[in-house]
Design a protein around this motif. Structure first.
Motif, PDB file in Angstrom:
ATOM      1  N   LEU A   9       0.825  -1.212   0.000  1.00 42.10           N
ATOM      2  CA  LEU A   9       0.000   0.000   0.000  1.00 42.10           C
ATOM      3  C   LEU A   9       0.860   1.263   0.000  1.00 42.10           C
ATOM      4  N   ASN A  10       2.109   1.135   0.449  1.00 37.56           N
ATOM      5  CA  ASN A  10       3.006   2.289   0.552  1.00 37.56           C
ATOM      6  C   ASN A  10       4.053   2.311  -0.556  1.00 37.56           C
ATOM      7  N   ASP A  11       3.829   1.545  -1.612  1.00 34.09           N
ATOM      8  CA  ASP A  11       4.777   1.455  -2.721  1.00 34.09           C
ATOM      9  C   ASP A  11       4.826   2.782  -3.482  1.00 34.09           C
ATOM     10  N   LYS A  12       6.004   3.407  -3.510  1.00 33.21           N
ATOM     11  CA  LYS A  12       6.141   4.704  -4.166  1.00 33.21           C
ATOM     12  C   LYS A  12       6.019   4.592  -5.688  1.00 33.21           C
ATOM     13  N   ASP A  13       6.383   3.439  -6.240  1.00 33.63           N
ATOM     14  CA  ASP A  13       6.313   3.263  -7.695  1.00 33.63           C
ATOM     15  C   ASP A  13       4.901   2.944  -8.177  1.00 33.63           C
ATOM     16  N   SER A  14       4.094   2.414  -7.279  1.00 31.62           N
ATOM     17  CA  SER A  14       2.704   2.110  -7.626  1.00 31.62           C
ATOM     18  C   SER A  14       1.824   2.589  -6.477  1.00 31.62           C
ATOM     19  N   PRO A  15       1.662   3.905  -6.352  1.00 31.83           N
ATOM     20  CA  PRO A  15       1.020   4.476  -5.169  1.00 31.83           C
ATOM     21  C   PRO A  15      -0.443   4.078  -5.006  1.00 31.83           C
ATOM     22  N   SER A  16      -0.834   3.917  -3.759  1.00 31.41           N
ATOM     23  CA  SER A  16      -2.223   3.632  -3.409  1.00 31.41           C
ATOM     24  C   SER A  16      -2.863   4.888  -2.827  1.00 31.41           C
ATOM     25  N   PHE A  17      -4.134   4.797  -2.477  1.00 29.54           N
ATOM     26  CA  PHE A  17      -4.898   5.886  -1.866  1.00 29.54           C
ATOM     27  C   PHE A  17      -4.932   7.134  -2.752  1.00 29.54           C
ATOM     28  N   LEU A  18      -5.068   6.928  -4.073  1.00 27.85           N
ATOM     29  CA  LEU A  18      -5.148   8.064  -4.987  1.00 27.85           C
ATOM     30  C   LEU A  18      -6.586   8.572  -5.060  1.00 27.85           C
ATOM     31  N   ALA A  19      -6.729   9.899  -4.925  1.00 30.85           N
ATOM     32  CA  ALA A  19      -8.063  10.496  -4.919  1.00 30.85           C
ATOM     33  C   ALA A  19      -8.656  10.598  -6.317  1.00 30.85           C
ATOM     34  N   PHE A  20      -7.786  10.547  -7.320  1.00 32.09           N
ATOM     35  CA  PHE A  20      -8.252  10.673  -8.698  1.00 32.09           C
ATOM     36  C   PHE A  20      -7.712   9.524  -9.541  1.00 32.09           C
ATOM     37  N   ALA A  21      -8.425   9.195 -10.586  1.00 32.93           N
ATOM     38  CA  ALA A  21      -8.009   8.141 -11.509  1.00 32.93           C
ATOM     39  C   ALA A  21      -8.067   8.690 -12.930  1.00 32.93           C
ATOM     40  N   ALA A  22      -7.068   8.318 -13.718  1.00 30.44           N
ATOM     41  CA  ALA A  22      -7.015   8.762 -15.113  1.00 30.44           C
ATOM     42  C   ALA A  22      -7.208   7.571 -16.037  1.00 30.44           C
ATOM     43  N   THR A  23      -7.970   7.757 -17.075  1.00 29.75           N
ATOM     44  CA  THR A  23      -8.181   6.713 -18.077  1.00 29.75           C
ATOM     45  C   THR A  23      -7.927   7.290 -19.462  1.00 29.75           C
ATOM     46  N   SER A  24      -7.330   6.478 -20.299  1.00 25.40           N
ATOM     47  CA  SER A  24      -7.043   6.886 -21.673  1.00 25.40           C
ATOM     48  C   SER A  24      -7.993   6.180 -22.626  1.00 25.40           C
ATOM     49  N   GLY A  25      -8.447   6.929 -23.629  1.00 30.69           N
ATOM     50  CA  GLY A  25      -9.313   6.322 -24.631  1.00 30.69           C
ATOM     51  C   GLY A  25      -8.586   5.316 -25.495  1.00 30.69           C
ATOM     52  N   ASN A  26      -7.228   5.372 -25.483  1.00 24.60           N
ATOM     53  CA  ASN A  26      -6.432   4.445 -26.291  1.00 24.60           C
ATOM     54  C   ASN A  26      -5.108   4.217 -25.569  1.00 24.60           C
ATOM     55  N   ASP A  27      -5.069   3.154 -24.753  1.00 22.30           N
ATOM     56  CA  ASP A  27      -3.860   2.874 -23.962  1.00 22.30           C
ATOM     57  C   ASP A  27      -2.662   2.524 -24.823  1.00 22.30           C
ATOM     58  N   SER A  28      -2.880   2.042 -26.029  1.00 23.97           N
ATOM     59  CA  SER A  28      -1.753   1.709 -26.906  1.00 23.97           C
ATOM     60  C   SER A  28      -1.109   2.976 -27.475  1.00 23.97           C
ATOM     61  N   LEU A  29      -1.815   4.095 -27.401  1.00 19.23           N
ATOM     62  CA  LEU A  29      -1.277   5.374 -27.866  1.00 19.23           C
ATOM     63  C   LEU A  29      -0.695   6.167 -26.701  1.00 19.23           C
ATOM     64  N   VAL A  30      -1.484   6.323 -25.637  1.00 23.36           N
ATOM     65  CA  VAL A  30      -1.078   7.068 -24.452  1.00 23.36           C
ATOM     66  C   VAL A  30      -1.680   6.395 -23.223  1.00 23.36           C
ATOM     67  N   SER A  31      -0.864   6.171 -22.200  1.00 23.38           N
ATOM     68  CA  SER A  31      -1.392   5.717 -20.913  1.00 23.38           C
ATOM     69  C   SER A  31      -1.274   6.858 -19.925  1.00 23.38           C
ATOM     70  N   ALA A  32      -2.145   6.867 -18.914  1.00 21.06           N
ATOM     71  CA  ALA A  32      -2.189   8.009 -18.010  1.00 21.06           C
ATOM     72  C   ALA A  32      -2.368   7.558 -16.572  1.00 21.06           C
ATOM     73  N   LYS A  33      -1.767   8.326 -15.635  1.00 21.85           N
ATOM     74  CA  LYS A  33      -1.942   8.129 -14.202  1.00 21.85           C
ATOM     75  C   LYS A  33      -2.144   9.488 -13.562  1.00 21.85           C
ATOM     76  N   ALA A  34      -3.050   9.548 -12.590  1.00 22.31           N
ATOM     77  CA  ALA A  34      -3.316  10.798 -11.874  1.00 22.31           C
ATOM     78  C   ALA A  34      -2.837  10.681 -10.437  1.00 22.31           C
ATOM     79  N   ASN A  35      -2.429  11.817  -9.856  1.00 20.83           N
ATOM     80  CA  ASN A  35      -2.100  11.818  -8.439  1.00 20.83           C
ATOM     81  C   ASN A  35      -3.073  12.726  -7.694  1.00 20.83           C
TER      82      ASN A  35
END
Length: 448
Positions: A53-79
Motif C-alpha cells: 500500500l506504501n509502494d512509491k512506484d505504484s502508489p495507493s490511496f489516490l483520490a483521482f483516476a485517469a483513463t485513456s481512450g487508447n492505452d496503446s497510444l497514451v497511458s495516463a496516471k493521476a495523483n
C-alpha cells in the motif's frame, strides 16, 4: 513369575511422574513454538500488505483516476493534485534514443587494441578501460558492466558477413546521440549514418517527443510526461491519432485500498485472538491457546491498537474514524461505507487520504515502527523462539536421560527377578526332593 509385567510396573512407578512432566512440558513448549511462528507469519503478511500500500512506484490511496481512450497510444496516471476533466492528446513524434554501430569485424573474438574507450553522450564522457588481449566480446562485457547503471549498453550483432559492436541507450531526446572514441578500431562518429562496413549511427539522430495537448504543442526529451499537466502523468507509446484522457474521482479505488488496510489489520488481530484464546473442551475442561498470557503478544497488540488512536496534525483529515474506521469490542476494525462516502463526497477529504496513510508519520509508517521490534532479526519474536528452542532441547535431553534410566532400571530389575526366580526354582526343587524323601521313609515304615 511374569517377570516382564512385574518389572514394567516397578519401572513405571519410579519414572511415570517425570515422564508425565516431560510430556506435558514438551507439548506446551511445542505449541508455543508453533504459536510464535504463526504470529511471526501473520505479522510478516501484515507488513507486506502495508508495504504494498506504501509502494512509491505504484502508489495507493489516490483520490483521482485517469483513463485513456487508447492505452496503446497514451497511458495516463493521476495523483492527488489532479483536477477532474478531460484532455485531448495527439502524439506527433515519440522521443527516440541513440543507436550507433562499430565497423565490421571478423567475429566476436576479433582482437581489440588496449586503451581507454571514451563514450560521449549529452556532453558527458564515460570512460571504459580496455586491457591487453581484449576481444570484441570482452569489450562488450566491460561496457555493460561499467555503464549499465548509466543506461548505456553494448551488444554484438552478426549479419552473416561479420560482427559489429552496437551501442544503445535508455536516454532519449534531441542531442542524446552517442559517439565513441579512444580506441582507433572502435571510433564511431554519430554524424555519419552506418554504411557498408563503416561505423556510424543506425537510423536518424535522436529526437524529442512532440505532442499536442488540447491543441497546445509540447516537446519533451522523454516519452514520460510527468509535469506537463498538473497532477497527471502521461506515457507516450505510439505516434497516431488523437485520444482523450479523462480524470475523475477515484472513490472506488480509495475504498478498495482502505478496505485492504482494514482486512490486513483484522487478520493480525484474529490470529492473536486465536493464539491467546481461552475455551472449554467437550468435557468442560479449560483449554488455553498456545500464547495465552504471553506478555510479548499482549505488548504487540497494545502497540498496534495505540497507533490507531493517534491523531495527525494538519489538514482536515486527522484520524481513521473520520473515514468510518472504528475499533469493535473484539479489537478488529469495522469499515463504515456510509461514513466513508460522506467523507469523500460531502467533506471532500479524498485528496488527504493518501497523506493520512503514507506520509512519513502516517498510519503505515507508525504501524511498521510498532511491529519492527517484533519482526526484526534478533527482535522480540526471534528471542522468544530461541528461548523456546533451548527449552525444547533441554526437554529432549531430559527425555534421553529418562530413557536411559528406564533402560538401566529395566535391565537391573529384570536381572534381579530372574536371579530370584532361579533361586526360588532351586528351593522348590529341594523342597520337592525332601518331600519325596519323607514320603519314601513313611512308606517304608508302614511296611515294617
Amino acid at each position: 513369575m511374569n517377570i516382564g509385567d512385574i518389572v514394567k510396573v516397578l519401572v513405571d512407578s519410579d519414572t511415570a511422574a517425570k515422564a508425565g512432566q516431560i510430556k506435558r512440558q514438551t507439548a506446551n513448549n511445542s505449541a508455543m513454538i508453533s504459536g510464535v511462528a504463526s504470529l511471526k507469519g501473520a505479522l510478516s503478511t501484515y507488513q507486506a500488505a502495508l508495504n504494498k500500500l506504501n509502494d512509491k512506484d505504484s502508489p495507493s490511496f489516490l483520490a483521482f483516476a485517469a483513463t485513456s481512450g487508447n492505452d496503446s497510444l497514451v497511458s495516463a496516471k493521476a495523483n492527488n493534485s489532479a483536477v477532474p476533466g478531460s484532455y485531448l492528446v495527439e502524439v506527433d513524434k515519440l522521443a527516440t534514443s541513440s543507436r550507433v554501430a562499430s565497423k565490421v569485424f571478423s567475429g566476436a573474438d576479433a582482437p581489440i587494441s588496449e586503451g581507454t574507450l571514451e563514450i560521449t553522450q549529452n556532453g558527458k564522457v564515460y570512460k571504459v578501460e580496455v586491457g591487453a588481449n581484449a576481444t570484441l566480446q570482452s569489450v562488450r562485457d566491460s561496457i555493460n558492466s561499467a555503464l549499465g547503471k548509466d543506461g548505456i549498453t553494448a551488444n554484438i550483432i552478426n549479419d552473416g558477413t561479420g560482427s559489429r559492436l552496437v551501442f544503445g541507450s535508455t536516454t532519449t531526446g534531441k542531442d542524446s546521440d552517442i559517439s565513441v572514441a579512444g580506441i582507433p578500431e572502435l571510433v564511431i562518429d554519430n554524424t555519419n549514418e552506418m554504411s557498408g562496413d563503416a561505423a556510424g549511427r543506425i537510423g536518424a539522430l535522436a529526437i524529442d517527443a512532440e505532442v499536442r495537448i488540447d491543441g497546445i504543442a509540447v516537446t519533451s526529451k522523454s516519452n514520460q510526461l510527468n509535469s506537463t499537466v498538473s497532477g497527471l502523468s502521461l506515457e507516450l507509446k505510439a505516434e497516431g491519432s488523437k485520444t482523450t484522457v479523462t480524470v475523475g474521482v477515484n472513490n472506488e479505488g480509495l475504498k478498495k485500498d482502505v478496505q485492504t488496510f482494514v482486512d490486513a489489520y483484522n487478520a493480525v488481530v484474529k490470529t492473536v485472538a486465536n493464539l491467546t484464546s481461552t475455551g472449554k473442551d467437550a468435557d468442560g475442561n479449560t483449554v488455553l491457546g498456545p500464547l495465552t498470557g504471553d506478555p510479548a503478544t499482549r505488548a504487540l497488540l497494545a502497540s498496534l491498537r495505540s497507533e490507531l488512536a493517534v491523531a495527525q496534525t494538519g489538514g482536515g483529515l486527522t484520524s481513521l474514524s473520520q473515514l468510518g474506521i472504528n475499533t469493535t469490542k473484539d479489537g478488529t476494525l469495522e469499515f463504515n461505507d456510509v461514513k466513508f462516502s460522506a467523507a469523500l463526497n460531502d467533506k471532500k477529504l479524498g485528496g488527504e487520504v493518501q497523506a493520512l496513510f503514507t506520509k512519513d508519520d502516517g498510519v503505515i509508517a507508525r504501524m511498521n515502527k510498532a511491529i519492527e521490534p517484533f519482526l526484526q532479526s534478533g527482535g522480540t519474536l526471534d528471542k522468544r523462539s530461541d528461548a523456546l528452542n533451548r527449552s525444547q532441547r533441554q526437554l529432549e535431553s531430559q527425555q534421553e536421560a529418562l530413557d536411559y534410566r528406564i533402560e538401566s532400571l529395566t535391565a537391573s530389575l529384570t536381572k534381579k527377578y530372574i536371579a530370584m526366580d532361579v533361586a526360588v526354582g532351586k528351593l522348590k526343587a529341594q523342597g520337592d526332593s525332601i518331600a519325596s524323601l519323607f514320603d519314601a521313609l513313611n512308606a517304608q515304615a508302614k511296611k515294617s
